[in-house]
Design an enzyme around this catalytic site. Structure first.
Site, PDB file in Angstrom:
ATOM      1  N   GLU A 123      -6.088  -2.930  -5.485  1.00 51.34           N
ATOM      2  CA  GLU A 123      -4.777  -2.641  -4.891  1.00 51.34           C
ATOM      3  C   GLU A 123      -3.605  -3.107  -5.744  1.00 51.34           C
ATOM      4  O   GLU A 123      -2.546  -2.499  -5.697  1.00 51.34           O
ATOM      5  CB  GLU A 123      -4.665  -3.152  -3.453  1.00 51.34           C
ATOM      6  CG  GLU A 123      -4.510  -4.640  -3.270  1.00 51.34           C
ATOM      7  CD  GLU A 123      -4.362  -5.029  -1.797  1.00 51.34           C
ATOM      8  OE1 GLU A 123      -4.852  -6.096  -1.426  1.00 51.34           O
ATOM      9  OE2 GLU A 123      -3.739  -4.294  -1.027  1.00 51.34           O
ATOM     10  N   TRP A 136       8.105   4.277   4.136  1.00 51.78           N
ATOM     11  CA  TRP A 136       6.770   4.518   3.579  1.00 51.78           C
ATOM     12  C   TRP A 136       6.413   5.920   4.028  1.00 51.78           C
ATOM     13  O   TRP A 136       6.214   6.164   5.212  1.00 51.78           O
ATOM     14  CB  TRP A 136       5.778   3.484   4.104  1.00 51.78           C
ATOM     15  CG  TRP A 136       4.436   3.586   3.467  1.00 51.78           C
ATOM     16  CD1 TRP A 136       4.052   3.067   2.261  1.00 51.78           C
ATOM     17  CD2 TRP A 136       3.277   4.248   3.988  1.00 51.78           C
ATOM     18  NE1 TRP A 136       2.738   3.367   2.005  1.00 51.78           N
ATOM     19  CE2 TRP A 136       2.231   4.096   3.055  1.00 51.78           C
ATOM     20  CE3 TRP A 136       3.008   4.963   5.153  1.00 51.78           C
ATOM     21  CZ2 TRP A 136       0.963   4.617   3.233  1.00 51.78           C
ATOM     22  CZ3 TRP A 136       1.732   5.488   5.341  1.00 51.78           C
ATOM     23  CH2 TRP A 136       0.734   5.311   4.388  1.00 51.78           C
ATOM     24  N   LYS A 153       2.868  -3.181   3.739  1.00 53.54           N
ATOM     25  CA  LYS A 153       2.269  -4.395   4.280  1.00 53.54           C
ATOM     26  C   LYS A 153       1.707  -4.204   5.677  1.00 53.54           C
ATOM     27  O   LYS A 153       0.615  -4.649   5.983  1.00 53.54           O
ATOM     28  CB  LYS A 153       3.337  -5.495   4.288  1.00 53.54           C
ATOM     29  CG  LYS A 153       2.841  -6.839   4.765  1.00 53.54           C
ATOM     30  CD  LYS A 153       1.996  -7.507   3.727  1.00 53.54           C
ATOM     31  CE  LYS A 153       1.418  -8.808   4.193  1.00 53.54           C
ATOM     32  NZ  LYS A 153       0.290  -9.208   3.334  1.00 53.54           N
ATOM     33  N   ARG A 168       7.374  -3.486   3.930  1.00 54.03           N
ATOM     34  CA  ARG A 168       6.800  -2.507   4.867  1.00 54.03           C
ATOM     35  C   ARG A 168       6.820  -1.090   4.323  1.00 54.03           C
ATOM     36  O   ARG A 168       6.297  -0.168   4.943  1.00 54.03           O
ATOM     37  CB  ARG A 168       7.569  -2.548   6.186  1.00 54.03           C
ATOM     38  CG  ARG A 168       7.449  -3.862   6.911  1.00 54.03           C
ATOM     39  CD  ARG A 168       8.281  -3.848   8.153  1.00 54.03           C
ATOM     40  NE  ARG A 168       7.723  -2.965   9.148  1.00 54.03           N
ATOM     41  CZ  ARG A 168       7.051  -3.375  10.211  1.00 54.03           C
ATOM     42  NH1 ARG A 168       6.872  -4.638  10.424  1.00 54.03           N
ATOM     43  NH2 ARG A 168       6.569  -2.516  11.070  1.00 54.03           N
ATOM     44  N   GLU A 221     -13.775  -8.393  -0.855  1.00 56.89           N
ATOM     45  CA  GLU A 221     -12.353  -8.756  -0.843  1.00 56.89           C
ATOM     46  C   GLU A 221     -11.819  -8.858  -2.277  1.00 56.89           C
ATOM     47  O   GLU A 221     -10.696  -8.421  -2.564  1.00 56.89           O
ATOM     48  CB  GLU A 221     -12.166 -10.073  -0.071  1.00 56.89           C
ATOM     49  CG  GLU A 221     -10.771 -10.653  -0.059  1.00 56.89           C
ATOM     50  CD  GLU A 221      -9.697  -9.730   0.507  1.00 56.89           C
ATOM     51  OE1 GLU A 221     -10.022  -8.691   1.084  1.00 56.89           O
ATOM     52  OE2 GLU A 221      -8.511 -10.061   0.328  1.00 56.89           O
ATOM     53  N   CYS A 256       7.239   1.196   7.264  1.00 57.53           N
ATOM     54  CA  CYS A 256       8.670   1.450   7.258  1.00 57.53           C
ATOM     55  C   CYS A 256       9.366   0.252   7.909  1.00 57.53           C
ATOM     56  O   CYS A 256       8.772  -0.457   8.698  1.00 57.53           O
ATOM     57  CB  CYS A 256       9.092   2.705   7.990  1.00 57.53           C
ATOM     58  SG  CYS A 256       8.274   4.204   7.428  1.00 57.53           S
ATOM     59  N   HIS A 268     -30.777   0.005  -6.244  1.00 60.77           N
ATOM     60  CA  HIS A 268     -30.886   1.208  -5.417  1.00 60.77           C
ATOM     61  C   HIS A 268     -29.830   2.243  -5.790  1.00 60.77           C
ATOM     62  O   HIS A 268     -29.534   3.136  -5.003  1.00 60.77           O
ATOM     63  CB  HIS A 268     -30.788   0.827  -3.938  1.00 60.77           C
ATOM     64  CG  HIS A 268     -31.869  -0.118  -3.524  1.00 60.77           C
ATOM     65  ND1 HIS A 268     -33.179   0.262  -3.421  1.00 60.77           N
ATOM     66  CD2 HIS A 268     -31.836  -1.451  -3.260  1.00 60.77           C
ATOM     67  CE1 HIS A 268     -33.913  -0.789  -3.079  1.00 60.77           C
ATOM     68  NE2 HIS A 268     -33.121  -1.839  -2.978  1.00 60.77           N
ATOM     69  N   LYS A 311      -8.725  -6.670  -3.761  1.00 62.94           N
ATOM     70  CA  LYS A 311      -7.541  -7.268  -4.393  1.00 62.94           C
ATOM     71  C   LYS A 311      -7.297  -6.639  -5.757  1.00 62.94           C
ATOM     72  O   LYS A 311      -6.180  -6.280  -6.088  1.00 62.94           O
ATOM     73  CB  LYS A 311      -7.708  -8.786  -4.589  1.00 62.94           C
ATOM     74  CG  LYS A 311      -7.585  -9.678  -3.384  1.00 62.94           C
ATOM     75  CD  LYS A 311      -6.204  -9.820  -2.823  1.00 62.94           C
ATOM     76  CE  LYS A 311      -5.878  -8.776  -1.805  1.00 62.94           C
ATOM     77  NZ  LYS A 311      -6.366  -8.926  -0.465  1.00 62.94           N
ATOM     78  N   ASN A 350      10.223   4.472  12.884  1.00 61.82           N
ATOM     79  CA  ASN A 350       8.913   4.044  12.367  1.00 61.82           C
ATOM     80  C   ASN A 350       7.860   4.693  13.241  1.00 61.82           C
ATOM     81  O   ASN A 350       8.035   4.731  14.460  1.00 61.82           O
ATOM     82  CB  ASN A 350       8.710   2.534  12.519  1.00 61.82           C
ATOM     83  CG  ASN A 350       9.490   1.752  11.508  1.00 61.82           C
ATOM     84  OD1 ASN A 350      10.142   2.315  10.651  1.00 61.82           O
ATOM     85  ND2 ASN A 350       9.425   0.441  11.630  1.00 61.82           N
ATOM     86  N   GLY A 351       6.750   5.080  12.643  1.00 65.08           N
ATOM     87  CA  GLY A 351       5.674   5.679  13.426  1.00 65.08           C
ATOM     88  C   GLY A 351       5.510   7.143  13.072  1.00 65.08           C
ATOM     89  O   GLY A 351       6.040   7.613  12.061  1.00 65.08           O
TER      90      GLY A 351
HETATM   91  C1  AGP Z   1      -5.012  -6.161   1.897  1.00 62.38           C
HETATM   92  O1  AGP Z   1      -4.518  -6.880   0.850  1.00 62.38           O
HETATM   93  C2  AGP Z   1      -4.039  -5.392   2.695  1.00 62.38           C
HETATM   94  N1  AGP Z   1      -2.829  -5.993   2.928  1.00 62.38           N
HETATM   95  C3  AGP Z   1      -4.653  -4.674   3.898  1.00 62.38           C
HETATM   96  O2  AGP Z   1      -5.982  -4.348   3.649  1.00 62.38           O
HETATM   97  C4  AGP Z   1      -4.540  -5.391   5.259  1.00 62.38           C
HETATM   98  O3  AGP Z   1      -5.404  -6.483   5.322  1.00 62.38           O
HETATM   99  C5  AGP Z   1      -4.853  -4.364   6.369  1.00 62.38           C
HETATM  100  O4  AGP Z   1      -3.918  -3.335   6.310  1.00 62.38           O
HETATM  101  C6  AGP Z   1      -4.862  -4.985   7.743  1.00 62.38           C
HETATM  102  O5  AGP Z   1      -3.624  -5.539   8.066  1.00 62.38           O
HETATM  103  P1  AGP Z   1      -3.477  -6.610   9.220  1.00 62.38           P
HETATM  104  O6  AGP Z   1      -4.252  -7.805   8.827  1.00 62.38           O
HETATM  105  O7  AGP Z   1      -2.004  -6.867   9.306  1.00 62.38           O
HETATM  106  O8  AGP Z   1      -4.014  -5.972  10.474  1.00 62.38           O
END
Ligand code: AGP
Length: 610
Positions: free
Chosen positions: A490, A75, A605, A27, A483, A2, A506, A487, A100-101
């Site tokens: 997501e 969010w 984010k 956010r 990774e 948020c 396995h 990517k 937020n939170g």
């Molecule tokens: C990945 O593309 C995401 N943005 C997510 O996995 C991110 O790396 C994770 O939420 C951790 O965030 P940070 O690096 O800000 O702690």
């Protein structure tokens, strides 16, 4: 998660709030809203489901103005994506709140406030803040005291900004577990959950600390700590160079950020990597003495940052001769773990505010670690402030929700940490020289790798109709496969899994058929022959292979295998180099599929809630 923006001024603050929200949209983007007090004591509100643009359009169609205002991009956590659940929330058309939170005890507060006669119009935890403040205000008749009393009742995390229609010349803000920054202007002041939101209006910032409550007027800021005592918080001039408002001609922030990697890695190395190594003080004052006693490293992080920790484990054990564990922060924080003697706790985070990582660090600090280090991209963030040592990645603001340049700069930092720890743990001269040489060559190697774009675009066409995919790697390329899978899933919403390729037989081999693309990262290293055997196991079962390989690895394209040759590089930097083609592949698949690349569904984010 948020985004919050607030302003108290003598001019109409709507454009400031909207621009701030646009900059914070990364956010969260489920809904957006604004509440405004005009000079005549009128409190007005507009909220819309969807992105900030929906709110901006609504305000254009039905303009409202105000000299004091709060705004929010959401969010969703508690309560679905509806206009009623969008912030700001009101209590009796008098108190307005953005938050937020998560208020974890909101259910009991809600029951209590309902009994006291407060009517709820949303399913959110945030609405309890509005009513609780209103209740306290009725008892003390002072907004600041009311907020100070209210926050004592909240369990959980909050960054919150509160307006009272009957007290229009101040706003009250409170922070615990969710970041808030105050921006200082001339005859006007601002609030945001991220300084970047306020760059168009100020570069002077005061960062609130845990438990702080502050009273902000047009001309003054008074901060009180969690005990209610007045405190001074330093005002800092922000020198963050990257103004994220700009896509620099790229179609998406993500593509811009992928292409920035050679530059930001050059920046991250600059002044830190010398011809003969690094100085440990790049990790902070007194780092060399602290690092000298380290025999074990415990890494904690989430998501992409966790993958960089997974990669670093290979380097720290192979080159620096220190043992290393890596754990997802949300797991680490809720279990009893063993603390090895002389252990360094390392957190990794782009944002520096990820709730699970921060909580894990706080727990670790109670457990007897010798020192804490964060590898982080945001100066002044909670992780930086609360760690003994910090290595700042100089990636600049990363706006695309899918992390790209933050990841590769973290890996760059880890190679330097490997040298710093290796120095005290019998790292061989050969390995030391190898990493120095590899890092010096890295920016140019990444520039070369970006030239693969056209080939990868063509490859992406073949993926757009797929529903599943497997990513394979071995050794330090296994986390890179992970990774790559993250990517792809997501931003393109294609189901993707990663395996260390030795694990295939396995279980996962059962999934292979001609509708399962298998993506392989294959540098020319000591595991190449093993990897080739795993590739043959897949081919024998009809799988379609997409292999990113060193030219010297001798993979040949044919009807079941598409090979993209990645520039040959030193083995220490191969995980960084092979990341780029996987980022590009995900990006172009997402573009073909027409998804919202920079703001993929259901994500945000900065994950500042558990
Ligand atoms: C990945 O593309 C995401 N943005 C997510 O996995 C991110 O790396 C994770 O939420 C951790 O965030 P940070 O690096 O800000 O702690």
């Amino acid at each position: 998660m948020c985004g919050i923006v607030g302003a108290i001024a003598e001019r109409n603050v709507v454009p400031i709030l909207l621009e701030g929200l646009r900059r914070l949209e990364y956010r969260g983007y489920d809904s957006a809203g604004v509440a405004l007090l005009d000079g005549q004591g009128n409190l007005q509100r507009t909220r819309r489901i969807g992105k900030v643009k929906e709110l901006a359009d609504a305000l254009q169609d039905n303009p409202i103005k105000g000299v004091t205002g709060i705004a929010h991009t959401r969010w969703a956590t508690h309560g679905g994506v509806t206009e009623a659940n969008a912030h700001p929330h009101f209590s009796s058309e008098r108190i307005a709140v953005v938050h937020n939170g998560i208020i974890e005890n909101y259910e009991s507060l809600r029951t209590d406030l309902t009994t006291k006669g407060y009517g709820f119009t949303s399913d959110t935890d945030t609405e309890t803040i509005a009513h609780q403040v209103h209740f306290e205000l009725d008892n003390c008749d002072d907004l600041l005291t009311a907020v100070q009393n209210a926050v004592k009742k909240f369990h959980g995390a909050y960054g919150t900004v509160i307006l009272d229609k009957n007290d229009p010349d101040r706003v009250i803000v409170a922070r615990s577990g969710s970041p808030l920054v105050i921006g200082l202007g001339l005859g006007e002041n601002f609030i945001a959950s991220d300084q970047m939101a306020l760059f168009p209006v100020t570069r002077r910032f005061m960062f609130l600390e845990e438990g702080d409550v502050a009273e902000i007027t047009r001309t003054s800021i008074k901060v009180f700590d969690s005990a209610g005592l007045p405190v001074e918080r330093e005002v800092k001039e922000s020198n963050l160079e990257h103004d994220a408002g700009d896509k620099a001609g790229y179609r998406h922030y993500m593509l811009k950020e992928i292409h920035e990697q050679p530059t930001v890695i050059r920046n991250t190395l600059s002044g830190r990597l010398q011809d003969n190594g690094i100085s440990a003080n790049i990790f902070g004052h007194g780092a060399d003495e602290l690092l000298a006693k380290i025999k074990h490293v415990q890494i904690i992080a989430c998501g992409t940052s966790y993958h960089s920790g997974m990669t670093a484990r290979y380097w720290l054990e192979q080159y620096a001769n220190v043992s290393c564990n890596v754990e997802i922060a949300s797991e680490f924080r809720y279990r009893k773990s063993y603390v090895h003697p002389n252990s360094l706790i390392v957190t990794i985070s782009q944002s520096g505010e990820t709730a699970d990582t921060l909580a894990a660090l706080r727990l670790a600090k109670e457990q007897g670690y010798a020192a804490s280090l964060t590898i982080c991209n945001v100066p002044g963030s909670s992780l930086v402030r609360e760690s003994d040592l910090a290595f700042m990645t100089l990636a600049g603001a990363e706006i695309g929700v899918a992390s790209t340049k933050a990841f590769t700069t973290q890996l760059t930092g880890f190679l330097m940490l490997t040298m710093a720890l290796g120095k005290h743990n019998n790292m061989s001269q050969d390995d030391h020289q190898h990493i120095i040489k590899a890092l010096h060559s890295l920016p140019a190697k990444l520039e070369e790798t970006l030239q693969l774009t056209d080939g990868i675009k063509a490859l992406a066409e073949e993926f757009a109709d797929m529903h599943h995919s497997l990513f394979l790697g071995r050794g330090d390329q296994y986390p890179i496969a992970m990774e790559g899978a993250l990517k792809l899933k997501e931003i393109s919403y294609i189901h993707a899994e990663a395996y260390a390729s030795g694990e295939l037989k396995h279980g996962p081999l059962a999934l292979i058929d001609d509708e399962m693309p298998v993506i392989v990262v294959a540098p020319n290293n000591e595991l190449l022959e093993k990897l080739k055997s795993n590739v043959e196991e897949v081919r024998a079962r009809g799988g379609i292979m997409y292999v990113f390989a060193d030219k010297e690895a001798n993979f040949k394209s044919d009807e079941t295998m598409r090979v993209i040759n990645v520039p040959h590089c030193e083995s220490a930097i191969a995980p960084i180099v092979y990341t780029l083609p996987l980022q590009l592949l995900s990006y172009y698949v997402a573009v073909i599929k027409g998804t919202d690349v920079d703001q993929p569904r259901n994500l945000a984010k900065s994950v500042t809630v558990e």
